[in-house]
Design an enzyme around this catalytic site. Structure first.
Site, PDB file in Angstrom:
ATOM      1  N   ASP A  30      -9.691   5.827  30.339  1.00 28.98           N
ATOM      2  CA  ASP A  30      -8.873   6.047  29.155  1.00 28.98           C
ATOM      3  C   ASP A  30      -9.614   5.588  27.897  1.00 28.98           C
ATOM      4  O   ASP A  30     -10.236   4.527  27.869  1.00 28.98           O
ATOM      5  CB  ASP A  30      -7.568   5.264  29.307  1.00 28.98           C
ATOM      6  CG  ASP A  30      -6.446   5.801  28.438  1.00 28.98           C
ATOM      7  OD1 ASP A  30      -6.674   6.801  27.741  1.00 28.98           O
ATOM      8  OD2 ASP A  30      -5.350   5.215  28.472  1.00 28.98           O
ATOM      9  N   ILE A  31      -9.571   6.395  26.842  1.00 24.99           N
ATOM     10  CA  ILE A  31     -10.157   6.040  25.547  1.00 24.99           C
ATOM     11  C   ILE A  31      -9.010   5.724  24.592  1.00 24.99           C
ATOM     12  O   ILE A  31      -8.176   6.590  24.309  1.00 24.99           O
ATOM     13  CB  ILE A  31     -11.031   7.178  24.998  1.00 24.99           C
ATOM     14  CG1 ILE A  31     -12.133   7.533  25.998  1.00 24.99           C
ATOM     15  CG2 ILE A  31     -11.640   6.794  23.651  1.00 24.99           C
ATOM     16  CD1 ILE A  31     -13.092   6.407  26.313  1.00 24.99           C
ATOM     17  N   ASP A  76     -26.695  23.777  25.758  1.00 26.73           N
ATOM     18  CA  ASP A  76     -25.957  24.147  26.969  1.00 26.73           C
ATOM     19  C   ASP A  76     -26.875  24.191  28.189  1.00 26.73           C
ATOM     20  O   ASP A  76     -26.559  23.619  29.245  1.00 26.73           O
ATOM     21  CB  ASP A  76     -25.297  25.513  26.776  1.00 26.73           C
ATOM     22  CG  ASP A  76     -24.175  25.511  25.767  1.00 26.73           C
ATOM     23  OD1 ASP A  76     -23.645  24.429  25.479  1.00 26.73           O
ATOM     24  OD2 ASP A  76     -23.824  26.591  25.258  1.00 26.73           O
ATOM     25  N   GLU A 136     -27.413  25.875  20.050  1.00 27.52           N
ATOM     26  CA  GLU A 136     -26.297  25.862  21.003  1.00 27.52           C
ATOM     27  C   GLU A 136     -26.776  26.254  22.396  1.00 27.52           C
ATOM     28  O   GLU A 136     -26.435  25.602  23.398  1.00 27.52           O
ATOM     29  CB  GLU A 136     -25.201  26.828  20.539  1.00 27.52           C
ATOM     30  CG  GLU A 136     -24.033  26.954  21.502  1.00 27.52           C
ATOM     31  CD  GLU A 136     -23.329  25.643  21.702  1.00 27.52           C
ATOM     32  OE1 GLU A 136     -23.394  25.110  22.835  1.00 27.52           O
ATOM     33  OE2 GLU A 136     -22.741  25.137  20.742  1.00 27.52           O
ATOM     34  N   ASP A 174      -3.895  11.525  25.332  1.00 25.03           N
ATOM     35  CA  ASP A 174      -3.734  11.640  23.883  1.00 25.03           C
ATOM     36  C   ASP A 174      -4.407  12.913  23.398  1.00 25.03           C
ATOM     37  O   ASP A 174      -5.187  13.542  24.120  1.00 25.03           O
ATOM     38  CB  ASP A 174      -4.273  10.405  23.154  1.00 25.03           C
ATOM     39  CG  ASP A 174      -5.747  10.165  23.404  1.00 25.03           C
ATOM     40  OD1 ASP A 174      -6.567  11.037  23.064  1.00 25.03           O
ATOM     41  OD2 ASP A 174      -6.101   9.078  23.927  1.00 25.03           O
ATOM     42  N   SER A 190     -19.490  20.908  22.077  1.00 22.64           N
ATOM     43  CA  SER A 190     -20.393  21.822  22.778  1.00 22.64           C
ATOM     44  C   SER A 190     -21.170  21.124  23.879  1.00 22.64           C
ATOM     45  O   SER A 190     -21.576  21.757  24.853  1.00 22.64           O
ATOM     46  CB  SER A 190     -21.402  22.432  21.794  1.00 22.64           C
ATOM     47  OG  SER A 190     -20.865  23.543  21.133  1.00 22.64           O
ATOM     48  N   GLY A 244      -3.003   6.329  28.062  1.00 26.68           N
ATOM     49  CA  GLY A 244      -2.651   7.566  28.746  1.00 26.68           C
ATOM     50  C   GLY A 244      -3.213   8.772  28.010  1.00 26.68           C
ATOM     51  O   GLY A 244      -4.151   8.663  27.224  1.00 26.68           O
TER      52      GLY A 244
END
EC number: 3.4.21.100
Length: 522
Positions: free
Chosen positions: A487-488, A253, A249, A503, A450, A501
């Protein structure tokens, strides 16, 4: 002497835990006291304006401390209490309303009316826990608003998914992997390297090695960024040597932030994975007058249902402070789809991403084939592969910038939001289209939401650098102009589906960095 219950402090053992012994009464522990602030009415008025979606002038850290820090008289009373009860004040942070006491388990049990026991859990391991509420003595009842650290169970989990290799079988969709630099043009990030900015990164475990960072940025041909480790309490930059642990992690990052914004300083705040550690880490980053982060990345969180009310209130309060100080806080929305608390539990979302003062970051999968509309979809690789966290909060009411929005369940009709919808935005997260990460001298591939929080944090650092000042609390502003994101439309995270829009899978979509920069005044 009368006792006063700390509001929201009630605790229960983690489900599946077994009490195995009493806590060692002679063990030395640290406990954080959260104190009331000065000028609370004026503070609440500013927060209310933020909640209404209004722009509030950014405060400097010094001005905030002078106006809203803890009163010296209250700090003095805590010192007097500590001296009278055998405690030592080890840290005093009036700008963030924190005082940290050290003492024995026996003394803390007596002073705060709790019984501390050792529990064992199949996955969390051994932890010190308590049952019931915390009691305050008379002399602290009007001053202390929370007591954190008596219980040291793990509070959060890293939202990272690794994959062992970048190959695929003939029955799987092709797997691909990116360096963060390849996503810069994909998401049309504006030119720049974040120079003059600092990105704060919160880590609740693990660590990094300089040799890995040297090798990684050397492979990318990117200048090695300035990385500053900051230990909080007893936590330090300490790699755990577990290839599937928190080190991965930390690497994800730091490497994403450093690759996309190599000119920015990276301040990495290491804290213990407890409610007390999480609260102090975020407050330390927000009020850090030496490194002065303008954006913070958090890739840790846990189910709303597993957090005490006092922890939620104190973390949400810290995020409010960040907004007032002009700091953008990007937080991953979780990797368990719509079932953040587990597959056999009701739909739920991840905290602190569910705070209205966070920029909650969900996940997508970039596909190597398909028509233009299908090239990026909601991340859902199944129970073992993970899926983007998203849904409707049970803790926070709908913020005004989400008025009129609905969530689209995979079964049934659209549901109008009455509470906070999660996430706000999204980015590539699937391990099947994951990020190359270098850890312990070896290159692996990782994903999870992450990866999305540091990706957005690095974008904000670029924009802050170009603008010459922090853009601050941008969440309401993005909702006013959702066309700055792509938008996905396709896919689901279990309980909710992608839709036109906003979601509850990918929010308003993935970034178009150039549009966002222009909208924010660059």
């Amino acid at each position: 002497m009368a006792k006063h219950t700390v509001s929201g402090s009630e605790r229960h053992p983690v489900e599946g835990s077994k009490k195995i012994d009493a806590a060692n009464p002679r063990e030395e522990i640290e406990v954080r006291l959260k104190l009331r602030r000065r000028n609370d009415a004026a503070y609440q008025e500013l927060v209310h304006r933020l909640e209404m979606g209004e722009s509030v002038p950014t405060m400097s850290r010094k001005d905030f401390a002078d106006r809203f820090g803890t009163d010296a008289a209250d700090c003095k009373k805590v010192h007097e209490f500590a001296a009278a009860h055998g405690f030592k004040v080890v840290r005093e942070l009036p700008q963030s309303h924190l005082m940290v006491l050290a003492g024995t388990v026996a003394d803390f049990q007596k002073s705060f009316g709790v019984t501390l026991d050792i529990y064992d859990h199949p996955t969390l391991g051994k932890y010190r826990g308590r049952t019931g509420s915390i009691q305050l003595p008379d002399e602290l009842s009007e001053i202390v608003t929370a007591v954190l650290g008596l219980d040291n169970r793990p509070q959060a989990r890293p939202h990272i998914h690794t994959r062992p290799d970048a190959t695929s079988t003939q029955h799987e969709q092709p797997r691909i992997a990116f360096s963060p630099l390849q996503l810069v043009p994909h998401y049309r990030f504006p030119e720049g390297d974040g120079r003059g900015q600092c990105i704060g990164i919160i880590e609740l475990g693990g660590g990094y090695r300089e040799t890995d960072l040297d090798a990684y940025f050397g492979l990318l041909g990117v200048p090695l960024p300035e990385v500053v480790p900051i230990g909080i309490g007893r936590a330090t930059n300490q790699p755990d040597n577990d290839p599937q642990g928190a080190d991965f992690e930390v690497a994800l990052d730091v490497e994403i932030c450093g690759a996309v914004a190599p000119g920015a300083k990276l301040a990495v705040y290491f804290a213990e994975n407890t409610d007390a550690g999480f609260v102090e880490a975020l407050n330390t980053a927000i009020h850090d007058v030496d490194n002065r982060p303008s954006v913070i990345s958090i890739s840790w969180g846990g189910p709303e249902t597993e957090a005490t009310k006092q922890f939620v209130a104190r973390m949400n309060e810290a995020l409010q402070m960040a907004a007032l100080l002009g700091i953008t806080v990007c937080i991953s929305s979780g990797d368990s789809g719509s079932h953040d608390a587990g597959p056999r539990k009701p739909d739920g979302v991840d905290f602190p991403a569910s705070s209205p003062f966070a920029l909650a970051c969900g996940g997508t999968r970039i596909q190597a084939h398909g028509d233009a509309e299908e090239r990026e979809v909601v991340w859902n690789d199944g129970v073992k592969g993970g899926a983007t966290g998203g849904g409707i909060s049970s803790l926070f009411e709908r913020p005004v910038w989400q008025n009129g929005l609905s969530a689209s369940p995979t079964k049934g009709r659209a549901v109008a939001l009455t509470h906070r919808g999660v996430p706000d935005v999204a980015g590539n997260a699937s391990p099947a289209s994951g990020y190359r990460v270098l850890l312990n001298g070896r290159v692996g591939v990782a994903g999870g939401t992450s990866a999305v929080a540091p990706l957005w944090a690095a974008l904000i650092a670029r924009i802050n650098s170009l603008k010459g000042e922090p853009v601050g609390f941008i969440t309401p502003r993005l909702y006013r102009h959702p066309d700055v994101c792509k938008d996905i439309l396709h896919g689901n995270n279990g309980g909710f589906a992608g839709a036109k829009g906003w979601d509850a899978c990918t929010g308003i979509g993935v970034p178009d960095g150039e549009k966002i920069a222009k909208h924010l005044g660059v």
